[in-house]
Design a protein around this motif. Sequence first.
Motif, PDB file in Angstrom:
ATOM      1  N   LYS A 179       0.840  -1.199   0.000  1.00  0.00           N
ATOM      2  CA  LYS A 179       0.000   0.000   0.000  1.00  0.00           C
ATOM      3  C   LYS A 179       0.874   1.248   0.000  1.00  0.00           C
ATOM      4  O   LYS A 179       1.705   1.442   0.884  1.00  0.00           O
ATOM      5  N   ALA A 180       0.730   2.069  -1.013  1.00  0.00           N
ATOM      6  CA  ALA A 180       1.522   3.289  -1.120  1.00  0.00           C
ATOM      7  C   ALA A 180       0.676   4.499  -0.730  1.00  0.00           C
ATOM      8  O   ALA A 180      -0.484   4.363  -0.313  1.00  0.00           O
ATOM      9  N   THR A 181       1.239   5.696  -0.892  1.00  0.00           N
ATOM     10  CA  THR A 181       0.562   6.935  -0.487  1.00  0.00           C
ATOM     11  C   THR A 181      -0.715   7.153  -1.275  1.00  0.00           C
ATOM     12  O   THR A 181      -1.726   7.602  -0.745  1.00  0.00           O
ATOM     13  N   HIS A 182      -0.670   6.809  -2.552  1.00  0.00           N
ATOM     14  CA  HIS A 182      -1.824   7.035  -3.427  1.00  0.00           C
ATOM     15  C   HIS A 182      -2.461   5.714  -3.830  1.00  0.00           C
ATOM     16  O   HIS A 182      -1.786   4.688  -3.960  1.00  0.00           O
ATOM     17  N   LEU A 183      -3.771   5.735  -4.032  1.00  0.00           N
ATOM     18  CA  LEU A 183      -4.548   4.607  -4.573  1.00  0.00           C
ATOM     19  C   LEU A 183      -4.595   3.384  -3.656  1.00  0.00           C
ATOM     20  O   LEU A 183      -5.075   2.329  -4.061  1.00  0.00           O
ATOM     21  N   ASP A 184      -4.087   3.509  -2.434  1.00  0.00           N
ATOM     22  CA  ASP A 184      -4.218   2.456  -1.411  1.00  0.00           C
ATOM     23  C   ASP A 184      -3.678   1.091  -1.829  1.00  0.00           C
ATOM     24  O   ASP A 184      -4.131   0.060  -1.340  1.00  0.00           O
ATOM     25  N   GLY A 185      -2.729   1.044  -2.749  1.00  0.00           N
ATOM     26  CA  GLY A 185      -2.111  -0.222  -3.156  1.00  0.00           C
ATOM     27  C   GLY A 185      -2.851  -0.952  -4.252  1.00  0.00           C
ATOM     28  O   GLY A 185      -2.378  -1.979  -4.742  1.00  0.00           O
ATOM     29  N   VAL A 186      -4.028  -0.404  -4.671  1.00  0.00           N
ATOM     30  CA  VAL A 186      -4.786  -1.065  -5.734  1.00  0.00           C
ATOM     31  C   VAL A 186      -3.998  -1.047  -7.046  1.00  0.00           C
ATOM     32  O   VAL A 186      -4.039  -1.999  -7.820  1.00  0.00           O
ATOM     33  N   ASP A 187      -3.256   0.054  -7.278  1.00  0.00           N
ATOM     34  CA  ASP A 187      -2.444   0.132  -8.493  1.00  0.00           C
ATOM     35  C   ASP A 187      -1.386  -0.981  -8.521  1.00  0.00           C
ATOM     36  O   ASP A 187      -1.144  -1.603  -9.551  1.00  0.00           O
ATOM     37  N   SER A 188      -0.793  -1.257  -7.373  1.00  0.00           N
ATOM     38  CA  SER A 188       0.223  -2.311  -7.281  1.00  0.00           C
ATOM     39  C   SER A 188      -0.409  -3.687  -7.503  1.00  0.00           C
ATOM     40  O   SER A 188       0.164  -4.552  -8.183  1.00  0.00           O
ATOM     41  N   LEU A 189      -1.595  -3.874  -6.930  1.00  0.00           N
ATOM     42  CA  LEU A 189      -2.303  -5.147  -7.084  1.00  0.00           C
ATOM     43  C   LEU A 189      -2.613  -5.409  -8.550  1.00  0.00           C
ATOM     44  O   LEU A 189      -2.354  -6.512  -9.067  1.00  0.00           O
ATOM     45  N   TYR A 190      -3.143  -4.404  -9.231  1.00  0.00           N
ATOM     46  CA  TYR A 190      -3.471  -4.565 -10.648  1.00  0.00           C
ATOM     47  C   TYR A 190      -2.213  -4.833 -11.476  1.00  0.00           C
ATOM     48  O   TYR A 190      -2.202  -5.665 -12.381  1.00  0.00           O
TER      49      TYR A 190
END
Length: 569
Positions: free
Chosen positions: A485-496
């Motif tokens: 989980k990063a500062t922006h997008l709550d980690g959803v970007d990383s998951l995708y």
Amino acid sequence: MADKRKIGVLGGGQLGRMLIEAANRLNIQVNVLDAAASSAKQISAHDGHIDGSFKDAADVKRLAKDCDIVTVEIEHVDTHMLEEVAGEVQVEPSWKTLRIIKDKFAQKEYLKEHGVPVADSIDLDGKGVEGLKEVGKQFAYPFMLKSKTEAYDGRGNFAVKCVDDVSKAKEVLGDRPLYAERWADFRLELAVMVVKTKDGVLTFPTVETVHEDSVCKLTYTPPRNVSKAIGEKAQELAKKAIGAFEGKGVFGVEMFLLKDDTLLVNEIAPRPHNSGHYTIEACPLSQYDAHLRAILDLPIPQSGLRLREPAIMLNILGGQTPDSHEKIAQAALEHPNASIHLYGKGEARPGRKMGHITVTAPTLAAAEREMQPLIDLVDSQKGKPLGPRDDTESQKPEPLVAVIMGSDSDLPVLRPGLALLEHLAIPFTVRITSAHRTPDWLRTFSKAAASTSVKVIIGAAGGAAHLPGMCASWTTLPVIGLPVKATHLDGVDSLYSMTQMPRGEPVATVGINNSVNAALLAVRILGAEDLGVRERLRVWMEGNETEVLGKDGKLAEVGWEAYLKAMGK
């Protein structure tokens, strides 16, 4: 099996004994020519054996008369008689090959002619002490003085370290036919067992050999501190060397790995070899199975020569007492992964090969830990003093899991998963490598991972999270993606990013910040082939079940309101 061909073996020592063990499983009769009650004859009850000498022409002819194929377990045989009987019986490998190889100088010259790198050598036929001194001027000191024939386990060799050693060397080796060889400044000795068939040349894995007093003491498979590329290079060199000879069967190719990582072939054995004993337990087919199949033209798949798991072989050499080998074998019975082979040679004599022990384990480090007490016992039986040993490194388990992250800021997220790996006794390594800031380092790490002890990679990253995906494109190992989980997008970007890998480049992705599941998935992958890991996971899972059932009982006992109050909510 319907194959009723009989195999004759010149020599009935431990190699013949282990060859018969393999032949017995296929109902193949092996007739041995050697002294009565030799090691091989002890485990083979039929009347086809011949009591005699494999150096006696008449005895060789008697053996050939009642066999379909004749092979050897020692190269110091009468090749002229083999040449004579070759018109009546199949001789494997060819008598021509045996004649070349049994003369070590002729062997080196033959290999040189076929483009196989060997140490420079000089024929000393007819040259006395002055001739040896001339060699010292040409090669410099030290150099090796070697007997052309009847030399094995260091017998017939002499290291000439200075001009004062020349006379002593000549005295020790006597009237043997001699040659001199330039000193090879090697960092390791390697060996490859090669199988020559009617269809081509195959190899077993590369092995590290450790010698003591010129006798093989230990073998390590795979070799320690040797890259996969060098191991493959050694196999190709061994194939080239054996491809130059006639005949079928198993050959042992010993070589030097020099300090600049180049290779020189040292010696060739036209038969099963000490450095291939590990194959009995560590490979689907042993060197003895392979030798039989090769000379009988039976199928030998290359996959049958693969290494199932790392292995260490320890020779049991005779110690100071007649029963020293039996004491070592008795101690080895206490080690669950140790396989014991005794050769039936009666009472031990100092330095005599009485048997061997092979330990296999999921990692070489684990095999080393189990083997070390047995090495110490062998040394003590020889009267060798055991000084203090710093084995911190050897006792440190090799990592099975590599955990990589793009930034040290990801480490807090990884902490629960790392703690679980420690709890389950899974050795791991943790590294920082960024797909964007250190792409070259990530590529190097990923490409090399499969040639190390690592079996699974966990890649943690936030944001664009290309780390596990790039890693997966460079390795054949399973890669588990851990979105952070990063500062922006709550980690959803990383998951995708991790789940949307292109076809052909899978990354097994767990939930955002869920390092525990990443660790558990890695453990389950390891447990597929390691029952010990699987058992530790089972115990941990039962602990989870007990914890949940305990909470359920408490809730039923006090009610939901009191339960919440106890939780502080």
